[in-house]
Design a protein around this motif. Structure first.
Motif, PDB file in Angstrom:
ATOM      1  N   ALA A 197       0.837  -1.278   0.210  1.00 42.43           N
ATOM      2  CA  ALA A 197       0.059  -0.017   0.054  1.00 42.43           C
ATOM      3  C   ALA A 197       0.650   1.410   0.061  1.00 42.43           C
ATOM      4  N   ARG A 236       4.838  -7.707   1.102  1.00 41.58           N
ATOM      5  CA  ARG A 236       5.606  -7.567   2.236  1.00 41.58           C
ATOM      6  C   ARG A 236       7.035  -8.101   1.830  1.00 41.58           C
ATOM      7  N   GLY A 282       2.801   7.655   7.903  1.00 39.36           N
ATOM      8  CA  GLY A 282       2.202   6.417   8.139  1.00 39.36           C
ATOM      9  C   GLY A 282       3.203   5.481   8.653  1.00 39.36           C
ATOM     10  N   GLU A 313       6.098  -4.427   6.336  1.00 34.74           N
ATOM     11  CA  GLU A 313       5.029  -3.750   5.375  1.00 34.74           C
ATOM     12  C   GLU A 313       4.879  -2.202   5.730  1.00 34.74           C
ATOM     13  N   PHE A 347       2.227   1.470   5.688  1.00 33.18           N
ATOM     14  CA  PHE A 347       0.950   2.076   5.775  1.00 33.18           C
ATOM     15  C   PHE A 347       0.762   3.365   5.346  1.00 33.18           C
ATOM     16  N   PRO A 357      -0.082   0.942  13.951  1.00 32.14           N
ATOM     17  CA  PRO A 357      -1.029  -0.420  13.846  1.00 32.14           C
ATOM     18  C   PRO A 357      -1.584  -0.681  15.100  1.00 32.14           C
TER      19      PRO A 357
END
Length: 432
Positions: A8, A72, A120, A162, A164, A172
């Motif tokens: 993402a 990932r 993020g 990963e 975001f 998270p």
């Protein structure tokens, strides 16, 4: 060679190999990830099948690291014995750094590293292995610090990375099986569902099990529970705390004499009843600060004036002197008690940029997340985080900030129950 994260929030890393490390280097959320082999391990060789290394130990072990791109990034690590004897070798070390200090949780069968960022978060998740903390944020042992290997035994670990989109507050969520509340008032239970596992407390306390639904009653302070599942044992910190009013009364009974004690004592009087001797001691203690006031002595004088001591003028004079020194926390404390001039309260925030100060406090509280970094929560940061959350109001960000502050406050309360700190108690008492 380069390694690409194509999820993402895409990122690109350069891979490097030195005399004892294979590492990824980037410019996004994850700035560096390295697997390091220490004493006894020989010079690594570059892998022939992608990014990674192969390395041997002088007493008869070999290891490999492979780093694979994708939605990932996957990091795989294997250590195995190649001799017919039992051997002990130093476990490899994993280092991680990001745009901001990592928030690490290494708890055995479960481990995560969160990398906060203005763009993020990044998230490293252990998929296989037995992870232990390495002594500082971002450092860990994916297979333990010392590895005892039987003949021909192999051990392995796997992590994924990963990224975001979002902002600094968008850390998270914790693993869904963790209890939402892990620090509770004394006598209350921490509730955890583990239908296919076992939950035990380390040390005192009790655990009640009804068909895999566990109620854990921890002792005062901080302790840990063992959660056993298919991947092995995960250690989860839990704790129990006394009410803040009880902790204040205990401090008052110690008959202190400084400005912080006077503040906590004056705050406690409203919850009464207290003897005249407490008022007399507050008056005596604050007399020592009349010529050289502090923010705490000024606020204590104001509170004491509400319960009968003639200290209103002393509080007002002292506030002007303290503000003239320009201390950030002093201005904050006085403003929260209505003792700062009106111009300092423009926008409701007396210490500079509202968002920056609040986010800094939440970062020091690890955003309320579970961690094994050894980072100690402070009452000052809890107070600032609560104020920041209140300023954001009933928005998604405000509710998130409030939850982070509340989680960190519960952990701090457990610590203060067994090891009281007057300054932390004073900060937690502001507005409470």
């Amino acid at each position: 060679m380069t390694v690409e994260l194509s999820g993402a929030a895409p990122e690109v890393f350069d891979s490097r190999i030195t005399t004892d490390v294979v590492e990824l280097v980037g410019s996004g959320r994850l700035r560096r990830l390295g697997i390091e082999f220490g004493q006894g391990w020989l010079t690594p060789r570059e892998s022939a099948d992608g990014v990674g290394i192969d390395v041997e130990h002088e007493i008869g072990a070999r290891a490999s690291v492979r780093i694979r791109p994708g939605r990932r990034v996957r990091i795989e690590l294997t250590v195995e014995s190649i001799v017919e004897d039992v051997i002990t070798v130093h476990g490899p070390v994993m280092w991680v750094s990001g745009q901001h200090e990592p928030i690490s949780w290494h708890a055995g069968a479960t481990a995560e590293i969160v990398l906060p960022s203005e763009h993020g978060p990044g998230l490293l998740t252990q998929r296989r292995g037995i992870s232990t903390p390495g002594g500082e944020p971002g450092m860990s042992y994916p297979l333990d610090e010392e590895l005892s290997l039987r003949p021909r035994q192999a051990m392995s670990a796997a992590w994924t990375y990963e990224a975001f989109p979002g902002g600094l507050l968008d850390v998270p969520a914790e693993p869904g099986w963790l209890p939402l509340v892990r620090h509770v008032p004394i006598g209350r239970a921490v509730e955890i569902s583990a239908p296919d596992g076992l939950v035990q407390l380390v040390g005192d306390g009790t655990v009640e099990d009804v068909d895999g639904e566990f109620e854990v009653y921890p002792p005062e302070g901080l302790t840990a529970m063992e959660v056993w599942g298919p991947g092995g044992r995960t250690l989860v910190e839990v704790g129990a705390y006394e009410d803040l009013a009880v902790l204040r009364r205990r401090l008052v009974d110690e008959q202190g004499s400084d400005d912080v004690w006077a503040y906590v004592a004056a705050r406690s009087i409203a919850e009464g009843p207290f003897s005249d001797s407490v008022l007399d001691r507050i008056d005596w203690a604050l007399g020592g600060y009349e010529e050289e006031p502090t923010a705490w002595s000024v606020c204590a004088a104001l509170l004491a004036s509400h319960v009968g001591l003639p200290l209103t003028e002393q509080a007002q004079r002292g506030a002007a002197e303290v503000l003239s020194r320009g201390g950030v926390d002093d201005a904050l404390l006085l403003a929260l008690h209505g003792l700062a001039p009106a111009e300092l309260l423009t926008g409701g925030w007396p210490i500079g940029d509202f968002g920056q100060r609040g986010l800094e406090a939440l970062a020091r509280l690890s955003y309320g997340r579970i961690h094994t970094d050894g980072r100690r929560e402070r009452g000052r940061d809890v107070a600032v985080a609560r104020l920041y959350a209140a300023g954001l109001g009933e928005t998604e960000r405000g509710l998130h900030a409030a939850a982070c502050a509340q989680g960190a406050e519960g952990r701090l309360m457990c610590m203060l129950t067994t090891r009281p700190d007057p300054l932390d108690l004073a900060w937690l008492s502001v507005g409470a």
